[in-house]
Design an enzyme around this catalytic site. Structure first.
Site, PDB file in Angstrom:
ATOM      1  N   ASN A   1      71.298 142.101 -12.062  1.00 22.14           N
ATOM      2  CA  ASN A   1      71.247 142.906 -10.840  1.00 22.14           C
ATOM      3  C   ASN A   1      71.999 142.226  -9.699  1.00 22.14           C
ATOM      4  O   ASN A   1      72.685 142.882  -8.910  1.00 22.14           O
ATOM      5  CB  ASN A   1      69.793 143.123 -10.407  1.00 22.14           C
ATOM      6  CG  ASN A   1      68.984 143.898 -11.427  1.00 22.14           C
ATOM      7  OD1 ASN A   1      69.543 144.524 -12.330  1.00 22.14           O
ATOM      8  ND2 ASN A   1      67.657 143.869 -11.294  1.00 22.14           N
TER       9      ASN A   1
ATOM     10  N   TYR B   1      61.052 146.901 -21.103  1.00 16.46           N
ATOM     11  CA  TYR B   1      59.836 147.066 -20.309  1.00 16.46           C
ATOM     12  C   TYR B   1      59.628 148.527 -19.989  1.00 16.46           C
ATOM     13  O   TYR B   1      60.571 149.284 -19.826  1.00 16.46           O
ATOM     14  CB  TYR B   1      59.825 146.171 -19.067  1.00 16.46           C
ATOM     15  CG  TYR B   1      60.665 146.552 -17.878  1.00 16.46           C
ATOM     16  CD1 TYR B   1      61.978 146.112 -17.742  1.00 16.46           C
ATOM     17  CD2 TYR B   1      60.122 147.298 -16.837  1.00 16.46           C
ATOM     18  CE1 TYR B   1      62.721 146.418 -16.618  1.00 16.46           C
ATOM     19  CE2 TYR B   1      60.860 147.599 -15.702  1.00 16.46           C
ATOM     20  CZ  TYR B   1      62.164 147.165 -15.599  1.00 16.46           C
ATOM     21  OH  TYR B   1      62.892 147.476 -14.490  1.00 16.46           O
TER      22      TYR B   1
ATOM     23  N   TYR C   1      55.598 144.738 -19.883  1.00 15.35           N
ATOM     24  CA  TYR C   1      56.692 144.046 -20.568  1.00 15.35           C
ATOM     25  C   TYR C   1      56.507 144.057 -22.079  1.00 15.35           C
ATOM     26  O   TYR C   1      55.392 143.941 -22.580  1.00 15.35           O
ATOM     27  CB  TYR C   1      56.768 142.585 -20.108  1.00 15.35           C
ATOM     28  CG  TYR C   1      57.355 142.402 -18.738  1.00 15.35           C
ATOM     29  CD1 TYR C   1      58.675 142.781 -18.469  1.00 15.35           C
ATOM     30  CD2 TYR C   1      56.605 141.858 -17.712  1.00 15.35           C
ATOM     31  CE1 TYR C   1      59.223 142.607 -17.209  1.00 15.35           C
ATOM     32  CE2 TYR C   1      57.145 141.687 -16.451  1.00 15.35           C
ATOM     33  CZ  TYR C   1      58.459 142.061 -16.199  1.00 15.35           C
ATOM     34  OH  TYR C   1      58.987 141.897 -14.948  1.00 15.35           O
TER      35      TYR C   1
ATOM     36  N   ARG D   1      57.025 135.159 -11.625  1.00 16.96           N
ATOM     37  CA  ARG D   1      56.327 136.286 -12.260  1.00 16.96           C
ATOM     38  C   ARG D   1      55.059 135.762 -12.912  1.00 16.96           C
ATOM     39  O   ARG D   1      55.128 135.003 -13.886  1.00 16.96           O
ATOM     40  CB  ARG D   1      57.215 136.949 -13.346  1.00 16.96           C
ATOM     41  CG  ARG D   1      58.447 137.625 -12.807  1.00 16.96           C
ATOM     42  CD  ARG D   1      58.134 138.940 -12.111  1.00 16.96           C
ATOM     43  NE  ARG D   1      59.118 139.267 -11.094  1.00 16.96           N
ATOM     44  CZ  ARG D   1      60.299 139.830 -11.321  1.00 16.96           C
ATOM     45  NH1 ARG D   1      60.649 140.155 -12.531  1.00 16.96           N
ATOM     46  NH2 ARG D   1      61.113 140.079 -10.335  1.00 16.96           N
TER      47      ARG D   1
ATOM     48  N   GLY E   1      64.356 145.844  -8.164  1.00 11.92           N
ATOM     49  CA  GLY E   1      65.683 145.284  -7.936  1.00 11.92           C
ATOM     50  C   GLY E   1      66.010 145.039  -6.469  1.00 11.92           C
ATOM     51  O   GLY E   1      67.126 144.617  -6.150  1.00 11.92           O
ATOM     52  N   THR E   2      65.066 145.314  -5.585  1.00  9.57           N
ATOM     53  CA  THR E   2      65.325 145.141  -4.152  1.00  9.57           C
ATOM     54  C   THR E   2      65.711 143.694  -3.842  1.00  9.57           C
ATOM     55  O   THR E   2      66.698 143.428  -3.138  1.00  9.57           O
ATOM     56  CB  THR E   2      64.072 145.520  -3.334  1.00  9.57           C
ATOM     57  OG1 THR E   2      63.684 146.846  -3.672  1.00  9.57           O
ATOM     58  CG2 THR E   2      64.354 145.440  -1.845  1.00  9.57           C
ATOM     59  N   GLY E   3      64.931 142.769  -4.367  1.00 11.61           N
ATOM     60  CA  GLY E   3      65.203 141.360  -4.086  1.00 11.61           C
ATOM     61  C   GLY E   3      66.529 140.894  -4.669  1.00 11.61           C
ATOM     62  O   GLY E   3      67.256 140.108  -4.057  1.00 11.61           O
ATOM     63  N   ASP E   4      66.863 141.401  -5.844  1.00  7.94           N
ATOM     64  CA  ASP E   4      68.129 141.018  -6.472  1.00  7.94           C
ATOM     65  C   ASP E   4      69.308 141.568  -5.678  1.00  7.94           C
ATOM     66  O   ASP E   4      70.332 140.893  -5.531  1.00  7.94           O
ATOM     67  CB  ASP E   4      68.177 141.539  -7.913  1.00  7.94           C
ATOM     68  CG  ASP E   4      66.969 141.089  -8.713  1.00  7.94           C
ATOM     69  OD1 ASP E   4      66.479 139.964  -8.493  1.00  7.94           O
ATOM     70  OD2 ASP E   4      66.489 141.871  -9.551  1.00  7.94           O
TER      71      ASP E   4
ATOM     72  N   ASP F   1      67.576 149.632 -11.899  1.00  9.36           N
ATOM     73  CA  ASP F   1      67.428 148.266 -11.403  1.00  9.36           C
ATOM     74  C   ASP F   1      68.620 147.814 -10.583  1.00  9.36           C
ATOM     75  O   ASP F   1      68.493 146.952  -9.728  1.00  9.36           O
ATOM     76  CB  ASP F   1      67.290 147.289 -12.581  1.00  9.36           C
ATOM     77  CG  ASP F   1      66.005 147.477 -13.358  1.00  9.36           C
ATOM     78  OD1 ASP F   1      65.654 148.620 -13.657  1.00  9.36           O
ATOM     79  OD2 ASP F   1      65.354 146.458 -13.660  1.00  9.36           O
TER      80      ASP F   1
END
Lengths: 321, 321, 321, 321, 321, 321
Positions: free
Chosen positions: C40, C93, C108, C172, C260-263, C299
């Site tokens: 990502n 996932y 997952y 995680r 995927g916001t952080g990526d 993502d």
């Protein structure tokens, strides 16, 4: 009682829209709607009681026939010249649906569409002379020099026949620049009776300064209009008929599809005003119609009169059963 | 430990819903769900730990079998009389999904459905005599004279067998008028132990004035109820058992599908209360279940117990991974 | 001008997501995306101007090829070892899309995926030695002991080759516990130049207390970092380079897909910072990229540079036409 | 040149169809079409050049309006009495799409639909007296005693007005038994000019034995018909006008949707025959229209004249470009 | 071993296709694919082992970027001039999927697309001089006078650089007439090494009579070709290299999508022939690739080499598991 | 009358299937079904009148619960051990739907699924001792050494309890090789009463040569079976009970989904044979059930008894109405 007859002339396009949250680049399906400013007005007006006809020029292909089918669905009568030429084409636009803070993106592919060659002579003229009102928008003369001429003849013919002429400025910066628009529109406005204009366009294009009330009064005076309606986005709309001005706020909505909001406003207004409702009543119906449009997919306001009534009566229930 | 047995009797219909933003008039697909007030209660209660059975009468066709399949999906046991008659039919309703300020529109096509002829004698009676609780709603006696009689016999049989009788007023103005409803319900209430009623219906239908607390107290006294739960929309719910009253606010939600909210509330309440949780705990579970229902498509609350726990624990994360 | 080269190493999975409002239990279709933290980051960075390569190990099957196809779609170059073994598998996932107050649920099924056996030796090593920057996240060493070793060699090789090493802690809790994570990460951090860490993870995993500014300063000092970026959810992000700290609030969004916001944040940051933009400018682009990601399904941030510009310029229109 | 006017009277229903390969029991979407034998005839005839009107009675609801919208889409003019009664309903049918050797399954839910109460007096009568041809089918008098009377009056009124009366026997065993059908139809046939009948129905219902030619001749003689068309499934059709008989084989097709094949046949025939084409030419167009119908989803033949021409010219290419 | 490099130059369009059985007139979704004769060849060839580049000119919009994204998906390298002009547009075509005896209908809307202005000078020229083979089709010079010139320069440049020049006549009657085509193609053929031509086009356009073998021999002699491949629809294909001719029948298929069959044939042939397989082997791979294409949606042959192998080995199982 | 009880033990997987004509590589949705050889047998048998239970071990997650929900939909009772371990997983398989000559491609991702650790002791044993028949297939012992042991104990326990033991060889070459299979199966067969085996597997795996009749007789003798059914693909099936053999041809179908054909055959056979129908009658029902399965999507035969009757009666109409 025969309802008033409204004629709308303009281009309609095939809208090819991505599903929510899917960029154009990766989508593998597109939702198809038919839309165009004047056709949208006709649909809203017809659904709220007028007898509306949509006049245009279309390619003589199954793609062109899709447009007339779409208008018949709304019970709007299509009066169309069929373009049999080899390079006849229907204008299209791609819509990439946005989500705040990402705006919806429109990508036009409308150059050289069949309507750009439509002359007044080849159009079915009966509608214009038998109408109670004729509606065109500023998008049409922006499309070609031929259409400037055609628009001009439609407005003068309609006016001569005693119809009310309605014009929505509808400035689109990607079709022309403010100067060209001003020059052309200034020539057309003397034949206009009822003018709809966004406050922003009044300033940018027509060069009128001041608040909505001032702009409305000045436009009314300068062009000897029967009625001016100035819209100011979320601040609502103001109408001025030379004597009184009326203001109408917007109804808040959950927005499903913002395209066609302004056209629904005009259609909702005309459906009331042409059946002799007062200006405040017409404005309120206009605002309700615009709000409803935002809750429905596509360019056209696929509404029922009772939806408008429900909003005006203030008795909207989450579930009506 | 064997979970308490809950029996729900009532009509379920095929719900035919338009996709979001698409009016009934133009849609060319409909999403299909099975729903009905009592069945919805059974689903929520089963998913939260009760052993629920749904009793009804259905047409002996693949369309009727679709309903039992739906309940088995939720692990609710369907106990059904199959209607083999020529004009056996399943009631349906069309749902035109709304978006504010346009409300969702329900159009019923349920007249003459198989259940309207269901007599107590033809129903499987074992469930009613072996249940810990029996649930019916005010919709059922509104459907036919036969069903008034059947509902009455179910309630008295259940009460005689020692089951707790639960009744949700659930007034629907398009099925009957307040006077007819009042007359019928007044006859049924003496056999009811636990009453759920919307504040508004208590006033309109049952003729009880005052705030929720007053209404609850008055109903409790007049009908010798074990428990009254008065719901007041977004203002939450109030329960009164003759000694104490408890109030529960609603949990705010992003609403995906509002239908079945009230039924999920009842199911969530019963799942806790019938397993000897306190009234405040049962009310809180009821409110969480109702909130969850609004985030899920269809009439039924297709939830898992940990979803409720997560809300009650206040530890909801945007993404749980 | 040749854009800076970014290499990202990590696992990507097939994401199988329910349609909105449909629980996993009842859905009969799943939307398929390819996603993984480092991939990502590569996508966002490539789309905003870097030349990104994604390094990984995949099963030599059509399912594995789906992953490389996905990255090529974004013009990210996949450099992949193909796992020909019998039990080669792609991690997957399940995503059950939530709606408040029901959170999205990730389940997952990634144990034993091909990448868990990836040794440094079998990977294409050229990317790591020719890169301007190398990115890994804390997810990778959590997957297997082999990958702890591989990650360590990648970081040291990259650092030795003069590349900037970038590490996102990305803790995680379902992959390892804080103690194991702390132990492993503490060993890796000496080879890291740029660290991204959630304020919460800094505390829980790395055992740093205090406000974001304090945590950033302490981490910077302890590990001799060039740059630390501490993110604090809706409170925004803070960067510290040893001299100055800069803070960036989040842009509010209508959220379509939060994964995927952080990526996207990291990718947006690197795209600016590696092309010599200032830290505040890079932070602002990071926040805009993260906001845009939330408006797009999947993502990966399938964005165009002009979308970021439009947010940074503050001229977002509801419809751009 | 004004095209001949065709009026068709009958019931149209909402068809709720499962996607291919999905049983009713498990499907969670249904495809929606509007269909009805006479309306289908009107659509095919209109699309091939006639000016067709469809007369019926519909519930005054958005569901009823969906039917008129559907006919307008095909440019067929709906002339409808709106049923404002409380129990007004639109008939529906469920279609479980088959695949050999599993036949498609139709489950009707049409009892008590609005049209079953339609009297001749309440219908718009102008269409019947101004038509060139009036079409009804044997389904209509099977629906209610009222409709037997109404059908009879329509036929006699049309005949008195000089219109050609067209009747398609269209026997449906689940609506009535052969004896009732025979009794009713025998009363109606004296007012019929053109009769369409399946060979099998001629035998089972009307009690005529022999091969198609014999049956046609006997029916022609007994009822003083202008024309009899006997269809024999895959063996094709035979027309007899008292002097000559003509036979037409079927065109082989890849079948997408078999429903409405017979109606398309009638519509295609009338479009040619009412514009003075010869019987063999009309039969050939009938067969081509029927074949095309089978390649298109829904009850109605959404065709274009050039599709028919292409089949008749024998120049069908796999891809026309 | 480095695979041979194939360069294909030509127009690709957005294909907007109706779902099966749905006419253009009524569809409300369109499936989107990217297709074009030369791009299709590049995809098939790349997937079967060549290193393919697709050269073209595209509008600098998200719609244009959709095309490069599509080719990257297939691992074909797009080498594109971006058209920044105001009226830059991507050609499109509508596909109304047929079902026998109704043919699929293509409606082009490709006039004035960006590629029609592409000059040799503005194209990236490196590909043409570094290629092992260069492929163009007769569609390209049919699009504009500019493209006649550009095609000519590409062929001569490629030939001068030592690349094998490949030409597929691909006559489209709606783009030009046989005389214009003949005149243009006759000028181009002297620079062609390998010619693909449909038997029918050889006769209609190039004016060669006789059976496939005669036509191949005559073309080979007249234009000093290395190889001629004459295709005769379901009768298969014949190749002649001046010494030997080889014939290859077609593989029967269940046809899902016939578009792109011929291009897949060429791509499959080149992938074998350019890696020094014999002509019969190349023809067999061509036929298998063409057959596979017909089982896959879209213009491009999204295949894997083992699919071809499985057909050639004759060991196709209904389910491979 | 209580129907016979059938218990089936085995693995069910989540099947993730591409839409028709869409390769795995490019698809962005997958259709989800639950399938597994023994579960498929249970579904077909339950739907045709038996009382079926499916025994298995599943991960204690919403993904695992999806499996039990699926079986309840078919009214099959799931009796399941829930695997609470951290690495509990559900096996899955990807299905790329083919079209001739491209076969459907199955890619398994089932290694290490929860059932592979299922011991006889942890399973609910009551079903095996209370059953009339117990069914397992050769897939189960191929999955793990634990399952060889468990299968063996199930068969011997069932046999000891007086149940009929049914075994379907169902050899899958990607799970084990013929030698391992032979060794294991040879050990299990002494506890089997009824054996289903493909002619090909009898030869490859069990090492029996000769035509179907010979193989059946030899197997019957060698393992003291009550009944052997040998299937030979499109050549039909042969049953031998030691005295008489019966042969049954296949019913031709339009194939929508071939997966599960053999399991439907077994289920259809058992539903008849266990209710004391003759072998020829049971074989005919088996063939009809298998044919119907091929017309329905998913692994399971979602059929109704009247569908089978209609085929057996030979009165299938294209549309039944």
């Amino acid at each position: 009682m025969t309802p008033p007859r409204l004629i709308a002339f303009g281009e309609s396009l095939l809208r090819l829209a991505t599903p929510t949250a899917e960029p154009i680049e990766t989508t593998d399906t597109l939702d198809v709607h038919v839309g165009g400013a004047e056709g949208n007005v006709a649909v809203a007006a017809q659904r709220l009681g007028l007898d509306a006809t949509w006049v245009s020029k279309l390619p003589a292909t199954p793609v062109g026939e899709k447009v007339t089918t779409a208008y018949r669905t709304h019970d709007v009568d299509p009066a169309v010249v069929w373009d049999e030429s080899d390079d006849a084409r229907l204008g299209t636009y791609y819509l990439e649906a946005g989500a705040a803070p990402r705006g919806s993106q429109v990508i036009y592919d409308r150059a050289g569409s069949s309507i750009t060659t439509a002359t007044f002579e080849e159009l079915p003229t009966a509608p214009f002379t038998e109408a109670d009102a004729v509606h065109v928008s500023g998008i049409t003369p922006a499309l070609s020099a031929t259409l400037v001429e055609t628009t001009s003849e439609i407005l003068s013919t309609a006016k001569d026949s005693g119809a009310t002429t309605v014009f929505d400025v509808n400035y689109r910066s990607n079709l022309w620049d403010p100067e060209s628009a001003r020059e052309t529109l200034t020539d057309l406005l003397p034949d206009v009776d009822v003018l709809f204009v966004a406050h922003r366009d009044a300033e940018t294009v027509l060069d009128y300064d001041g608040d909505a009330e001032t702009v409305a009064a000045d436009l009314h005076a300068d062009y000897d209009l029967d009625l001016v309606v100035v819209t100011t986005g979320e601040a609502g709309a103001l109408a001025f008929d030379g004597e009184r001005s009326a203001h109408q706020p917007v109804f808040e909505t959950e927005t499903v599809d913002a395209i066609g909001t302004g056209d629904a406003f005009v259609g909702g207004f005309l459906a009331a005003w042409l059946t002799d409702e007062s200006i405040p009543v017409a404005l309120e119906q206009a605002a309700a119609t615009a709000a409803l449009k935002r809750t429905i997919g596509g360019d056209a306001a696929t509404i029922r009169p009772e939806m408008v009534e429900s909003i005006l009566d203030g008795d909207v229930e989450e579930i009506s059963r």
